[in-house]
Write a protein that holds these residues in place. Structure first.
Motif, PDB file in Angstrom:
ATOM      1  N   HIS A  55     -16.548 -20.592  44.439  1.00  0.00           N
ATOM      2  CA  HIS A  55     -16.241 -22.040  44.048  1.00  0.00           C
ATOM      3  C   HIS A  55     -15.010 -22.306  44.544  1.00  0.00           C
ATOM      4  N   THR A  56     -14.074 -21.563  44.461  1.00  0.00           N
ATOM      5  CA  THR A  56     -12.739 -22.087  44.936  1.00  0.00           C
ATOM      6  C   THR A  56     -12.812 -22.484  46.647  1.00  0.00           C
ATOM      7  N   TYR A  57     -13.560 -21.468  47.323  1.00  0.00           N
ATOM      8  CA  TYR A  57     -13.569 -21.795  48.729  1.00  0.00           C
ATOM      9  C   TYR A  57     -14.524 -23.136  49.035  1.00  0.00           C
ATOM     10  N   ALA A  58     -15.514 -23.433  48.130  1.00  0.00           N
ATOM     11  CA  ALA A  58     -16.208 -24.707  48.283  1.00  0.00           C
ATOM     12  C   ALA A  58     -15.334 -25.914  48.221  1.00  0.00           C
ATOM     13  N   TRP A  60     -11.916 -25.780  48.615  1.00  0.00           N
ATOM     14  CA  TRP A  60     -10.693 -25.651  49.128  1.00  0.00           C
ATOM     15  C   TRP A  60      -9.837 -26.853  49.811  1.00  0.00           C
ATOM     16  N   ASP A  61     -10.845 -27.684  50.519  1.00  0.00           N
ATOM     17  CA  ASP A  61     -10.125 -28.837  51.148  1.00  0.00           C
ATOM     18  C   ASP A  61      -9.781 -29.819  49.884  1.00  0.00           C
ATOM     19  N   ARG A  62     -10.265 -29.627  49.028  1.00  0.00           N
ATOM     20  CA  ARG A  62      -9.914 -30.811  47.846  1.00  0.00           C
ATOM     21  C   ARG A  62      -8.839 -30.505  46.782  1.00  0.00           C
ATOM     22  N   LEU A  63      -8.378 -29.259  47.089  1.00  0.00           N
ATOM     23  CA  LEU A  63      -7.175 -28.498  46.323  1.00  0.00           C
ATOM     24  C   LEU A  63      -6.015 -29.456  46.408  1.00  0.00           C
ATOM     25  N   ARG A  64      -5.502 -30.195  47.288  1.00  0.00           N
ATOM     26  CA  ARG A  64      -4.413 -31.147  47.299  1.00  0.00           C
ATOM     27  C   ARG A  64      -3.086 -30.843  46.578  1.00  0.00           C
ATOM     28  N   GLY A  65      -2.591 -29.744  46.984  1.00  0.00           N
ATOM     29  CA  GLY A  65      -1.470 -29.093  46.465  1.00  0.00           C
ATOM     30  C   GLY A  65      -1.597 -28.514  45.335  1.00  0.00           C
ATOM     31  N   GLU A  66      -2.918 -28.409  44.494  1.00  0.00           N
ATOM     32  CA  GLU A  66      -3.180 -27.561  43.683  1.00  0.00           C
ATOM     33  C   GLU A  66      -2.908 -26.162  43.935  1.00  0.00           C
ATOM     34  N   ASP A  67      -2.486 -25.362  42.863  1.00  0.00           N
ATOM     35  CA  ASP A  67      -2.335 -23.813  43.157  1.00  0.00           C
ATOM     36  C   ASP A  67      -3.790 -23.045  43.143  1.00  0.00           C
ATOM     37  N   TYR A  69      -4.570 -19.970  43.095  1.00  0.00           N
ATOM     38  CA  TYR A  69      -4.795 -19.054  41.931  1.00  0.00           C
ATOM     39  C   TYR A  69      -5.234 -19.492  40.627  1.00  0.00           C
ATOM     40  N   ASP A  70      -4.460 -20.632  40.320  1.00  0.00           N
ATOM     41  CA  ASP A  70      -4.955 -21.440  38.874  1.00  0.00           C
ATOM     42  C   ASP A  70      -6.351 -21.819  38.881  1.00  0.00           C
ATOM     43  N   ARG A  71      -6.844 -22.425  40.106  1.00  0.00           N
ATOM     44  CA  ARG A  71      -7.975 -22.786  40.140  1.00  0.00           C
ATOM     45  C   ARG A  71      -9.158 -21.807  40.003  1.00  0.00           C
ATOM     46  N   THR A  72      -8.986 -20.621  40.773  1.00  0.00           N
ATOM     47  CA  THR A  72      -9.912 -19.483  40.700  1.00  0.00           C
ATOM     48  C   THR A  72      -9.788 -18.806  39.272  1.00  0.00           C
ATOM     49  N   ARG A  73      -8.539 -18.545  38.834  1.00  0.00           N
ATOM     50  CA  ARG A  73      -8.520 -18.191  37.289  1.00  0.00           C
ATOM     51  C   ARG A  73      -9.128 -19.113  36.479  1.00  0.00           C
ATOM     52  N   GLN A  74      -9.225 -20.354  36.377  1.00  0.00           N
ATOM     53  CA  GLN A  74      -9.737 -21.012  35.469  1.00  0.00           C
ATOM     54  C   GLN A  74     -11.386 -21.089  35.805  1.00  0.00           C
ATOM     55  N   GLN A  75     -11.769 -20.870  36.938  1.00  0.00           N
ATOM     56  CA  GLN A  75     -13.192 -20.669  37.402  1.00  0.00           C
ATOM     57  C   GLN A  75     -13.582 -19.324  36.833  1.00  0.00           C
ATOM     58  N   LEU A  76     -12.922 -18.350  36.949  1.00  0.00           N
ATOM     59  CA  LEU A  76     -13.056 -17.107  36.315  1.00  0.00           C
ATOM     60  C   LEU A  76     -13.339 -17.184  34.760  1.00  0.00           C
ATOM     61  N   ALA A  77     -12.478 -17.977  34.077  1.00  0.00           N
ATOM     62  CA  ALA A  77     -12.559 -17.909  32.726  1.00  0.00           C
ATOM     63  C   ALA A  77     -13.500 -18.728  32.169  1.00  0.00           C
ATOM     64  N   VAL A  78     -13.973 -19.916  32.857  1.00  0.00           N
ATOM     65  CA  VAL A  78     -15.040 -20.573  32.673  1.00  0.00           C
ATOM     66  C   VAL A  78     -16.380 -20.037  32.932  1.00  0.00           C
ATOM     67  N   ARG A  79     -16.563 -19.408  33.792  1.00  0.00           N
ATOM     68  CA  ARG A  79     -17.918 -18.507  34.081  1.00  0.00           C
ATOM     69  C   ARG A  79     -17.868 -17.410  33.151  1.00  0.00           C
TER      70      ARG A  79
END
Length: 165
Positions: A55-58, A60-67, A69-79
């Motif tokens: 999900h993070t890779y998909a 990746w281009d839209r992160l725009r300065g977002e961390d 690691y935080d995005r992946t951790r959030q996805q991990l928690a949600v999943r």
């Protein structure tokens, strides 16, 4: 045009590979704690991490300065939360794990708050809970971890200790 897209794709892949090389170990450990599997045999944690990284890779281009690691951790928690609510009761982690004593929600909050160091407010926002509820669940989980419930002693062990003389 194709050369530019190819070079952007190659750059994106290199950046993501560097991110995974640096963060995958810690994220896998967090996923293993969430699933309460042994570190040597953790197929659910590996699958959870793979899906979160995909999900993070998909995006990746839209992160725009977002961390990332935080995005992946959030996805991990949600999943984990989504899957745990559906499977709770059917799958009970091996009792060898200390965290196996906790419910999935308690495990998720403990891992986010204590292992990952996420603030109560961020944890509450991520899970859609009031801050006070997160605080209460975390305190209850810590009490369970620090003072685990006593298990009944098997009858065979009692008989062996009270052998006739």
């Amino acid at each position: 045009m194709r050369d530019r897209q190819a070079s952007q794709g190659a750059r994106r892949a290199r950046e993501f590979e560097a991110f995974v090389a640096g963060a995958a170990g810690r994220l896998l450990h967090a996923a293993t704690l969430l699933t309460a599997e042994p570190p040597t045999d953790n197929p659910r944690a590996r699958r959870l991490l793979t899906l979160a990284l995909a999900h993070t890779y998909a995006s990746w281009d839209r992160l725009r300065g977002e961390d990332p690691y935080d995005r992946t951790r959030q996805q991990l928690a949600v999943r984990f939360a989504r899957g745990a609510w559906h499977q709770y009761g059917r799958f009970r982690p091996a009792p060898a794990s200390v965290l196996a004593e906790l419910s999935p929600q308690e495990r998720l909050i403990v891992v986010l708050r204590l292992y990952e160091g996420v603030a109560e407010e961020q944890t509450a926002a991520l899970l859609g809970l009031p801050v006070e509820r997160v605080r209460t669940i975390c305190a209850r989980a810590m009490a369970t971890l620090l003072h685990p419930p006593r298990r009944p002693v098997p009858a065979a062990a009692v008989e062996a200790e009270v052998a006739p003389s």
